[in-house]
Write a protein that holds these residues in place. Structure first.
Motif, mmCIF file in Angstrom:
data_model
loop_
_atom_site.group_PDB
_atom_site.id
_atom_site.type_symbol
_atom_site.label_atom_id
_atom_site.label_comp_id
_atom_site.label_asym_id
_atom_site.label_seq_id
_atom_site.Cartn_x
_atom_site.Cartn_y
_atom_site.Cartn_z
ATOM 1 N N LEU A 113 0.809 -1.226 -0.014
ATOM 2 C CA LEU A 113 0.177 -0.040 0.226
ATOM 3 C C LEU A 113 0.876 1.245 0.041
ATOM 4 O O LEU A 113 0.605 2.235 -0.711
ATOM 5 C CB LEU A 113 -0.992 0.073 1.178
ATOM 6 N N ILE A 114 1.900 1.147 0.826
ATOM 7 C CA ILE A 114 2.836 2.257 0.779
ATOM 8 C C ILE A 114 3.465 2.611 -0.520
ATOM 9 O O ILE A 114 3.499 3.722 -1.021
ATOM 10 C CB ILE A 114 3.825 1.897 2.043
ATOM 11 N N ALA A 115 3.916 1.497 -1.068
ATOM 12 C CA ALA A 115 4.746 1.415 -2.455
ATOM 13 C C ALA A 115 3.610 2.096 -3.607
ATOM 14 O O ALA A 115 4.024 3.049 -4.322
ATOM 15 C CB ALA A 115 4.993 0.375 -2.907
ATOM 16 N N GLN A 116 2.410 1.621 -3.509
ATOM 17 C CA GLN A 116 1.336 2.084 -4.341
ATOM 18 C C GLN A 116 1.158 3.639 -4.047
ATOM 19 O O GLN A 116 1.337 4.325 -5.108
ATOM 20 C CB GLN A 116 0.026 1.484 -4.126
ATOM 21 N N LYS A 117 0.987 4.118 -3.086
ATOM 22 C CA LYS A 117 0.908 5.515 -2.625
ATOM 23 C C LYS A 117 2.101 6.496 -2.897
ATOM 24 O O LYS A 117 2.060 7.465 -3.745
ATOM 25 C CB LYS A 117 0.540 5.849 -1.190
ATOM 26 N N ARG A 118 3.382 5.960 -2.974
ATOM 27 C CA ARG A 118 4.242 6.547 -3.282
ATOM 28 C C ARG A 118 4.600 6.789 -4.737
ATOM 29 O O ARG A 118 5.178 7.671 -5.355
ATOM 30 C CB ARG A 118 5.631 5.822 -2.739
ATOM 31 N N TYR A 119 4.353 5.782 -5.564
ATOM 32 C CA TYR A 119 4.272 5.596 -7.055
ATOM 33 C C TYR A 119 3.337 6.710 -7.470
ATOM 34 O O TYR A 119 3.564 7.292 -8.495
ATOM 35 C CB TYR A 119 4.238 4.304 -7.355
ATOM 36 N N GLU A 120 2.096 6.628 -6.917
ATOM 37 C CA GLU A 120 1.073 7.495 -7.365
ATOM 38 C C GLU A 120 1.465 8.771 -7.350
ATOM 39 O O GLU A 120 0.991 9.864 -8.344
ATOM 40 C CB GLU A 120 -0.202 7.144 -6.636
ATOM 41 N N VAL A 121 2.042 9.070 -6.133
ATOM 42 C CA VAL A 121 2.289 10.610 -6.002
ATOM 43 C C VAL A 121 3.742 11.070 -6.728
ATOM 44 O O VAL A 121 4.088 12.080 -6.527
ATOM 45 C CB VAL A 121 2.394 11.147 -4.405
ATOM 46 N N LEU A 181 9.980 -0.155 -9.680
ATOM 47 C CA LEU A 181 10.807 -1.176 -8.907
ATOM 48 C C LEU A 181 10.340 -1.537 -7.349
ATOM 49 O O LEU A 181 10.262 -2.599 -7.026
ATOM 50 C CB LEU A 181 12.378 -0.858 -8.804
ATOM 51 N N GLU A 182 10.258 -0.464 -6.873
ATOM 52 C CA GLU A 182 9.688 -0.648 -5.562
ATOM 53 C C GLU A 182 8.107 -1.303 -5.454
ATOM 54 O O GLU A 182 7.974 -2.010 -4.634
ATOM 55 C CB GLU A 182 9.572 0.755 -4.651
ATOM 56 N N LEU A 183 7.426 -0.852 -6.398
ATOM 57 C CA LEU A 183 6.126 -1.103 -6.492
ATOM 58 C C LEU A 183 6.176 -2.694 -6.831
ATOM 59 O O LEU A 183 5.293 -3.659 -6.214
ATOM 60 C CB LEU A 183 5.153 -0.599 -7.499
ATOM 61 N N GLU A 241 4.922 -6.133 -4.504
ATOM 62 C CA GLU A 241 3.960 -7.196 -5.023
ATOM 63 C C GLU A 241 4.580 -8.597 -4.667
ATOM 64 O O GLU A 241 3.989 -9.563 -4.347
ATOM 65 C CB GLU A 241 3.752 -6.924 -6.298
ATOM 66 N N VAL A 242 5.868 -8.790 -5.123
ATOM 67 C CA VAL A 242 6.539 -10.046 -4.914
ATOM 68 C C VAL A 242 6.653 -10.517 -3.626
ATOM 69 O O VAL A 242 6.236 -11.725 -3.158
ATOM 70 C CB VAL A 242 7.927 -10.018 -5.535
#
Length: 448
Positions: free
Chosen positions: A393-401, A407-409, A413-414
């Motif tokens: 969830l944190i990686a998704q929010k960071r990528y969205e903003v 790679l983090e996203l 997931e992995v």
């Protein structure tokens, strides 16, 4: 910001469509698939598997052999009959006052018929053999129980294997659906020029790399299903009802119970004990070879001698006899060697039992340790899933903003997928160790 909300809405819509599609397909398949609980699978296997049928027939075979041994106590009755035709009669020369005369002696036809009855009065070998067959039946029953325990163990582990395959397939399907949703988001951002082509390529590669794993997991489900079908002796589409997570609370409840090792019901040890009893009775049978035997007999016969075939005019001469037959063995070298061989076999069996008991104790202890370790792993892996979900969830929010990378996203997931798979595996390891422990301890009943 409005564009970002639009992307998130599309992402959520795509995920919902994928999940609904999977649920619809599963619902269609469920019409033809029979959902099985572990108890139902065991019930079908115990009634349909050929191994259990053969074991039941073996018990019946030993029981018939026992009846045969008892039959030796009853008298033996037989009818006998014989006919002989004289080809050349015996001749005698007799002298009558200086004149010799040749006379033929005997009849052309000779008939003999009778009834023979024999009864053992004192037969120690027969009595000991009857005791031997009783133990033989008990050994056949125990072997059948061993076959049942082995089948229960195999079916139980095959059922858990199918649960693991189904759960792993679901996890990979969810991961694949999430990867596709991420790809759609990245693709939309790339078309708007907010992310680089590299991010789009990485998202596409992530989707494609998961596809073989999903296919392999699906094949694993089919293979586990076929293995369970073979053990159950049935055909048709089946599936395991529920999932491995349903056994989590059962694990902790069982782990709190006393796990003292008691091998009294172990089938291998019981068979060794019965074999030892069998050798003792075999030794007793062999020692009866040094004892006398006494039998009674009765014979009734009728004899007729005639030169023609006019049987209605035949005269029959009956006679009967009653007797006792006593046999006292004096010396037979093989009787002594057989006794010595049996005593050596009894010593070997005692040593083998000691060795088997030690090995079974080691196996049972190992299974208990594996169960304890799996229980601790489940606690850790469950917390790992919570942390992995939070990380994704944190990686998704960071990528969205725009503060995170693709790679983090992908890594998040992995990590989540790996945590879920490891969690299921730890529960499966516990259940398999529990099934093996039940077999070693000789527990016939398996409850979910």
């Amino acid at each position: 910001m409005n564009k970002m909300k639009c992307f998130l809405s599309k992402k959520m819509l795509l995920a919902v469509v994928v999940l609904l599609s999977v649920g619809y397909v599963q619902a269609q398949e469920a019409k033809d698939i029979v959902l099985l609980t572990l108890d139902k699978a065991l019930e079908i296997a115990l009634s349909e598997n050929p191994t259990m049928k053969v074991a039941g027939q073996e018990i019946q075979l030993k029981k018939e052999a026992k009846k045969e041994a008892y039959g030796g106590l009853f008298p033996e009755v037989s009818l006998t009959g014989s006919y002989s035709r004289t080809l050349k009669k015996q001749t005698m020369v007799m002298d009558f006052g200086g004149e010799s005369q040749t006379i033929q002696v005997g009849s052309d036809n000779s008939y003999n018929g009778g009834l023979n009855v024999s009864l053992p009065v004192f037969a120690p070998t027969l009595y000991k053999s009857i005791n031997l067959t009783k133990t033989d039946v008990e050994l056949a029953v125990e072997k059948a129980r061993s076959s049942k325990l082995d089948l229960v163990n195999q079916v139980t582990k095959a059922y858990y294997q199918l649960l693991l395959a189904q759960d792993s397939y679901k996890v990979l399907l969810q991961s694949y659906a999430q990867a596709e949703a991420n790809y759609e988001v990245v693709k939309a951002k790339y078309e708007q020029g907010t992310v680089s082509e590299y991010d789009k390529i990485r998202a596409d590669v992530q989707v494609r790399s998961l596809k073989p794993s999903v296919v392999s997991a699906g094949n694993g489900v089919n293979l586990a299903r076929l293995q369970l079908q073979v053990l159950m002796g049935t055909e048709g589409e089946i599936a395991a009802d529920g999932n491995l997570k349903d056994y989590e609370m059962v694990m902790f409840r069982r782990q709190m119970e006393s796990n003292q090792l008691n091998l009294n019901n172990n089938s291998d040890l019981k068979q060794l004990d019965l074999n030892a009893d069998l050798l003792k009775k075999t030794l007793a049978v062999q020692r009866t070879n040094f004892m006398p035997t006494l039998a009674a007999s009765f014979n009734y016969s009728c004899t007729s001698l005639n030169n023609d075939f006019k049987m209605s005019h035949y005269k029959w001469f009956p006679y009967s006899t009653v007797g006792l037959s006593l046999s006292i063995p004096l010396f037979k070298a093989s009787n002594f060697t057989k006794v010595k061989q049996t005593k050596i076999q009894m010593q070997q069996l005692a040593e083998n039992r000691t060795n088997v008991y030690r090995q079974l104790t080691m196996q049972a202890t190992s299974y208990l340790d594996n169960m304890a370790a799996s229980t601790e792993q489940v606690v850790s892996n469950k917390e790992g899933i919570v942390q992995a979900e939070k990380g994704r969830l944190i990686a998704q929010k960071r990528y969205e903003v725009g503060k995170g990378t693709i790679l983090e996203l992908n890594d998040s997931e992995v990590a989540l997928t790996q945590a879920q798979l490891t969690y299921n595996q730890s529960i499966y390891d516990y259940l398999v160790a529990k099934a093996d422990l039940d077999q070693v301890l000789g527990r016939e009943e398996v409850t979910e």
